[in-house]
Design a protein around this motif. Structure first.
Motif, PDB file in Angstrom:
ATOM      1  N   VAL A 158      28.301  34.924  36.808  1.00  0.00           N
ATOM      2  CA  VAL A 158      29.532  34.820  36.030  1.00  0.00           C
ATOM      3  C   VAL A 158      30.683  34.556  36.987  1.00  0.00           C
ATOM      4  O   VAL A 158      30.732  35.116  38.080  1.00  0.00           O
ATOM      5  CB  VAL A 158      29.771  36.103  35.189  1.00  0.00           C
ATOM      6  CG1 VAL A 158      29.849  37.333  36.059  1.00  0.00           C
ATOM      7  CG2 VAL A 158      31.007  35.987  34.318  1.00  0.00           C
TER       8      VAL A 158
ATOM      9  N   LEU B  44      25.284  38.577  36.388  1.00  0.00           N
ATOM     10  CA  LEU B  44      25.310  38.989  34.990  1.00  0.00           C
ATOM     11  C   LEU B  44      23.878  39.081  34.487  1.00  0.00           C
ATOM     12  O   LEU B  44      23.102  38.141  34.645  1.00  0.00           O
ATOM     13  CB  LEU B  44      26.110  37.988  34.143  1.00  0.00           C
ATOM     14  CG  LEU B  44      26.184  38.254  32.641  1.00  0.00           C
ATOM     15  CD1 LEU B  44      26.817  39.614  32.344  1.00  0.00           C
ATOM     16  CD2 LEU B  44      26.960  37.140  31.949  1.00  0.00           C
TER      17      LEU B  44
ATOM     18  N   ALA C 231      27.557  43.249  34.386  1.00  0.00           N
ATOM     19  CA  ALA C 231      27.944  42.297  35.430  1.00  0.00           C
ATOM     20  C   ALA C 231      28.387  43.122  36.626  1.00  0.00           C
ATOM     21  O   ALA C 231      29.167  44.068  36.485  1.00  0.00           O
ATOM     22  CB  ALA C 231      29.070  41.389  34.953  1.00  0.00           C
TER      23      ALA C 231
ATOM     24  N   LEU D 199      32.707  41.694  27.284  1.00  0.00           N
ATOM     25  CA  LEU D 199      32.422  42.035  28.677  1.00  0.00           C
ATOM     26  C   LEU D 199      33.652  42.763  29.208  1.00  0.00           C
ATOM     27  O   LEU D 199      34.698  42.148  29.435  1.00  0.00           O
ATOM     28  CB  LEU D 199      32.146  40.754  29.471  1.00  0.00           C
ATOM     29  CG  LEU D 199      31.426  40.853  30.801  1.00  0.00           C
ATOM     30  CD1 LEU D 199      30.079  41.542  30.652  1.00  0.00           C
ATOM     31  CD2 LEU D 199      31.243  39.482  31.414  1.00  0.00           C
TER      32      LEU D 199
ATOM     33  N   ALA E  77      29.758  31.604  32.429  1.00  0.00           N
ATOM     34  CA  ALA E  77      28.547  32.333  32.800  1.00  0.00           C
ATOM     35  C   ALA E  77      27.349  31.457  32.462  1.00  0.00           C
ATOM     36  O   ALA E  77      27.304  30.820  31.411  1.00  0.00           O
ATOM     37  CB  ALA E  77      28.452  33.662  32.069  1.00  0.00           C
TER      38      ALA E  77
END
Length: 185
Positions: free
Chosen positions: A61, A75, A91, A130, A181
């Motif tokens: 990522v 990730l 991550a 995230l 990503a």
């Protein structure tokens, strides 16, 4: 549009992602380029090509937050294509271009799989959050609140390729974030 937490009947479920090693910024960039190129050469995954079980994806990522250093990290995302439809992941191992390592983890939560057909072309996407805190040695603590949307590629959903959007909070100041990503299983 069909929202689904379950999978199709096809696909090779024996493939598992090997966690990438990201010891330097360039390692992450190499992974992004390689997996992005492989995904671009693969067909879009039809909903019938989704695995009927848990699939583990791993890759890199990249996070670009304005004046903050651009960082790359590893990730890993577990996608449960059964009726449970759970998505989780992390991550970590973040590095910046100057070689600075970051401690902390971003957690992947709230995943949702959707399938949409437009002009006769079906796409299957994964959206997730995230979020978390990362700190560089000198105490530069940054809180990230990101959304990821990726598309599955490959006849059996071998690749997940997508973009990040959101905010980073550094010293009380919000900063817009973009990124990408690239993952495979």
């Amino acid at each position: 549009m069909l929202t689904a937490g379950c999978g199709g009947s096809g696909g090779d479920t024996s493939m598992t992602a090997k966690p990438p090693s990201i010891a330097r910024f360039d390692d992450g960039i190499d992974i992004l380029r390689r997996l992005g190129g492989e995904a671009a050469m693969a067909p879009l995954t039809p909903s019938r090509g989704l695995p009927a079980s848990l699939a583990q994806y791993s890759g890199a990522v990249l996070i670009d937050a304005g004046d903050l250093p651009t960082i790359v990290g590893r990730l890993e995302v577990d996608v449960d294509f059964t009726a449970a439809g759970q998505v989780s992941g992390t991550a970590d191992l973040f590095q910046d271009l100057s070689g600075g390592a970051y401690s902390g983890t971003l957690s992947a939560t709230g995943g949702q799989i959707t399938s949409e057909t437009s002009l006769g072309v079906e796409t299957v996407d994964l959206a997730l959050d995230l979020d978390g805190n990362l700190a560089r040695g000198g105490g530069d603590d940054v809180t990230y609140d990101l959304s990821y949307t990726g598309t599955f590629f490959g006849a059996a959903a071998q690749y997940l390729s997508g973009n990040l959007r959101g905010t980073a909070l550094s010293d009380g100041n919000p900063v817009g974030v973009t990124g990408q990503a690239e993952l495979s299983r």
